[in-house]
Every structure is written in structure tokens, then in C-alpha cells.
Design a protein around this motif. Sequence first.
Motif, short mmCIF file in Angstrom:
data_model
loop_
_atom_site.label_atom_id
_atom_site.label_comp_id
_atom_site.label_asym_id
_atom_site.label_seq_id
_atom_site.Cartn_x
_atom_site.Cartn_y
_atom_site.Cartn_z
N SER A 44 -9.10 -0.26 4.35
CA SER A 44 -8.70 -1.34 3.45
C SER A 44 -9.43 -1.18 2.12
O SER A 44 -10.53 -0.63 2.06
CB SER A 44 -9.03 -2.70 4.06
OG SER A 44 -8.29 -2.94 5.23
N ARG B 188 -6.94 5.22 6.57
CA ARG B 188 -6.53 3.86 6.93
C ARG B 188 -7.68 2.86 6.67
O ARG B 188 -8.02 2.04 7.51
CB ARG B 188 -6.06 3.79 8.39
CG ARG B 188 -4.88 4.71 8.67
CD ARG B 188 -4.32 4.51 10.05
NE ARG B 188 -3.84 3.15 10.28
CZ ARG B 188 -2.70 2.65 9.80
NH1 ARG B 188 -1.90 3.40 9.04
NH2 ARG B 188 -2.35 1.40 10.07
N VAL C 150 3.83 -9.80 12.41
CA VAL C 150 2.78 -9.42 11.47
C VAL C 150 2.56 -10.51 10.41
O VAL C 150 1.42 -10.83 10.05
CB VAL C 150 3.14 -8.08 10.78
CG1 VAL C 150 2.16 -7.76 9.66
CG2 VAL C 150 3.16 -6.96 11.80
N CYS D 188 -1.52 1.23 5.22
CA CYS D 188 -0.07 1.21 5.40
C CYS D 188 0.25 0.80 6.83
O CYS D 188 -0.43 1.21 7.79
CB CYS D 188 0.51 2.61 5.15
SG CYS D 188 0.62 3.05 3.42
N PHE D 189 1.29 0.01 6.97
CA PHE D 189 1.70 -0.36 8.32
C PHE D 189 2.25 0.88 9.02
O PHE D 189 2.96 1.69 8.41
CB PHE D 189 2.75 -1.47 8.30
CG PHE D 189 2.93 -2.12 9.63
CD1 PHE D 189 2.09 -3.15 10.03
CD2 PHE D 189 3.91 -1.70 10.52
CE1 PHE D 189 2.22 -3.73 11.28
CE2 PHE D 189 4.05 -2.26 11.76
CZ PHE D 189 3.20 -3.29 12.14
N LYS E 43 -4.67 -3.49 13.70
CA LYS E 43 -3.72 -4.59 13.55
C LYS E 43 -2.66 -4.30 12.48
O LYS E 43 -1.83 -5.16 12.17
CB LYS E 43 -4.46 -5.89 13.22
CG LYS E 43 -5.36 -6.37 14.37
CD LYS E 43 -4.57 -6.51 15.67
CE LYS E 43 -5.45 -6.97 16.82
NZ LYS E 43 -4.72 -7.01 18.11
N GLN E 44 -2.68 -3.10 11.96
CA GLN E 44 -1.61 -2.61 11.09
C GLN E 44 -0.78 -1.56 11.83
O GLN E 44 -0.14 -0.73 11.20
CB GLN E 44 -2.20 -2.02 9.81
CG GLN E 44 -2.73 -3.04 8.81
CD GLN E 44 -1.61 -3.83 8.16
OE1 GLN E 44 -1.33 -4.97 8.53
NE2 GLN E 44 -0.96 -3.25 7.18
N THR E 45 -0.81 -1.63 13.16
CA THR E 45 -0.09 -0.67 13.99
C THR E 45 0.77 -1.40 15.02
O THR E 45 0.30 -2.33 15.68
CB THR E 45 -1.08 0.25 14.74
OG1 THR E 45 -1.91 0.94 13.80
CG2 THR E 45 -0.32 1.28 15.58
N THR F 299 0.82 -1.20 0.00
CA THR F 299 0.00 0.00 0.00
C THR F 299 0.86 1.26 0.00
O THR F 299 0.52 2.26 -0.65
CB THR F 299 -0.96 0.01 1.21
OG1 THR F 299 -1.77 -1.17 1.16
CG2 THR F 299 -1.86 1.23 1.18
N LYS G 9 -4.32 -3.65 2.55
CA LYS G 9 -4.55 -3.16 3.90
C LYS G 9 -3.96 -1.76 4.05
O LYS G 9 -3.14 -1.34 3.24
CB LYS G 9 -3.93 -4.11 4.92
CG LYS G 9 -4.55 -5.50 4.91
CD LYS G 9 -3.86 -6.40 5.93
CE LYS G 9 -4.48 -7.79 5.93
NZ LYS G 9 -3.82 -8.70 6.91
N TRP H 11 7.04 2.08 6.19
CA TRP H 11 6.02 2.27 7.21
C TRP H 11 5.75 3.74 7.46
O TRP H 11 6.63 4.59 7.28
CB TRP H 11 6.46 1.63 8.53
CG TRP H 11 6.65 0.15 8.47
CD1 TRP H 11 6.34 -0.68 7.43
CD2 TRP H 11 7.21 -0.69 9.49
NE1 TRP H 11 6.65 -1.99 7.74
CE2 TRP H 11 7.19 -2.02 9.00
CE3 TRP H 11 7.70 -0.45 10.78
CZ2 TRP H 11 7.66 -3.10 9.76
CZ3 TRP H 11 8.18 -1.52 11.52
CH2 TRP H 11 8.14 -2.83 11.02
#
Length: 356
Positions: A119, A117, A325, A175-176, A237-239, A2, A173, A199
Motif C-alpha cells: 500500500s 503489493r 469488497v 491492485c485487486f 484482503k485485496q485478493t 492503483t 491499496k 484486476w
Amino acid sequence: MTHEFKEIIASYKEAKKIGMRAVMATVVDIDGSSYRRPGVGMLILENGQMTGAVSGGCVEKEVLRQAQSVFDSGRAKIMTYNGRYRLGCEGVLYILIEPFLISSENIDEIESYLQSRTSFEMSSFYAKEENTKLLMGSTLSFDATHSFRFSDKFELLSTDISSGIHCFKREMKPCFRLVIIGSEHDAVVLSEIAHKTGWEVAVVNSPKKPKTVDDFPGSNQIINQSPEDLIIDKVDKQTAIVLMTHNFAKDLLYLQAIKDTSPVYIGLLGPSRRREKLLSAFIEYFPEVTDEFMDCIHGPAGLNLGAETPQEIAISIIAEILSVVRNQRPIPLHEKIGGIHSDYSNNLAHNTVKNR
């Protein structure tokens, strides 16, 4: 991927301001192995400037050459690249090259979604023959009512799509994001390396000595807030969060401040003794804390790489976050059974479109 798409959108936005045309190249399928998995993309401007990559650098020149015919015709094409005789990957890549023509209004809307943020899903329709077809092209969907075509020349709404057109879908998803709580030198280094990993980076700092993004290379946001006032938006859950204030009392207060969040990873700096002391004090104050929250705490943060310098420690922390992850047990790749990218199919789907 992403973050790469965000860079592509930003590059296209700047090119559009000066009226420069662009095409998009996307790896939609492979036979055998490849340096990168399907779904990676690259924006090519008509002046030859490229944003993103579809391989390790060996394929891009050929993509640039073949993109010229798409600029000339305005129609999408599929190209194949056989690396079995030219690369170490021993695979055949199928790359969809298509016009990239999105209105300024839609670009602004896409950027807004990316910043929220959310998806989204990308779909690419293609045929494996090296041919030029109006039936080939890609779409971007954030929800049922917000879908965008890469080009209006792609006849997505046609009811005459013949058998044999494939559809490659991938879930994208947000971005982390790494949230660093602390502002010492090692936090600066971690911020920079996390940014280079692709990230988004937010840094939490004491309001007594306010800082700006200029103090943390690669950071997107600086939060100058005390533990009592700390608010971190959209922790998902991307954090990942790393506590590194180098002050036991501050770490404890900030840990309390994030106890109602649900990140995928929380890292604690320092030896095991410090972790046990910190968690014991934390549980004493908040015995009702959930198991889910406690299970995402990792300390000492990082993998055992023999790291000594701030740079090496940052790499070990980022490596551990990636392993969590991706749900991987860190091992040397030569010990892994199967392909390096053998797990990518969980989030990707190939289908053949018939009589749409």
C-alpha cells in the motif's frame, strides 16, 4: 485506481526511453457531483497520447488543451471545469496539471513496490485559483524513507508555503487480484473480463496439462500446481479466489490447500446442494477451520442477474466480489439514497496546509 496508476507508470517508462515529455492531470477536488471521484489521473504525452482518464470522456479534450501551457512553462497549474452547463454530472472539477518527470531509477523502484503489493499514499498540493505555482505538485510515498516527487520542480521542501494551499491525500491499496482455480472455458472468460475490470489475474491449473498466459487472455500468472503443492503468494484482503474446476474432488482438495489463507472472498461454482456437500466434507476433514475463513466463502458464486452464458456468469461473479469488497448491498442505483460516490471520503482526505 492503483491499476490505472500502474498503466500510467508503464506508459511513462516507454515514453522516457525515447525522450518524450509528459505531464500528469489529477482530479483533486470537486464541488457537486462528477462522473468519477477525486484521485483519478491521466498521463499526457507531448504527442497528445493519453493514458488514463479523469472523466467519462467529456473533460479530457480540455485537459489536453490546457496541458500545453504546462509543457511550455514546466510549472504546475490548476484548471477548473464547470460541468453544470456542459455535463450531466452538474459539478465543478478542480484538476491539477503538473510536469511528470521521474528518473529511470525511481521508476524501477516504484514498479518494484507496486509488484510487491505494498500500500502507498499519494498527496497532491494545490490552490483552487487558476494559477501557475511552484508550490503545487504531487508526491508518492511507500514508507517514511521512500517518497518520490512527480517533478523536482515542485518545491516540496520549501518552508515558505503560504496559507491556503490544500493537500489532497489518498491511500492506494495494492491492485485487486483474482485467483481462478480451474482452466475450463468459463475460467478463460472470467480471466478476460476480470482483466478488463482492472484486476490482476492468476490462474491455477493442473500440472498434468500445463498452460501458459497465452491460454488465458488478460492473465498475469499461471500456476501449474496440484493441490498438494499449491502456493499462492501474498493472499490479502485485496485478493479474491474462485473455485471452478468443475470437479467435486478437485474443488475439495484445492479448498483444503487454501484453508490457511485470508482472502476477502472465496467463490464456489455450482448449486446450493453442491456447496453444502463440499463444505460438509471440508469441515469433516478440518473441523478447526476458522470462522473468518468460512465467512468469506460464497456459493453459489455470483449475484442473481439471471446469468446464462459464461460471459454473463463472469459478470455476476465480478459484481458480487465488488459488492463484498465495497461493503455494498446490491440495489438499483435509482433506489440509492445520496450520491453515487458518497462513500469515497473514507479513504480520501483534504486538508489546508499552513506554515509547513
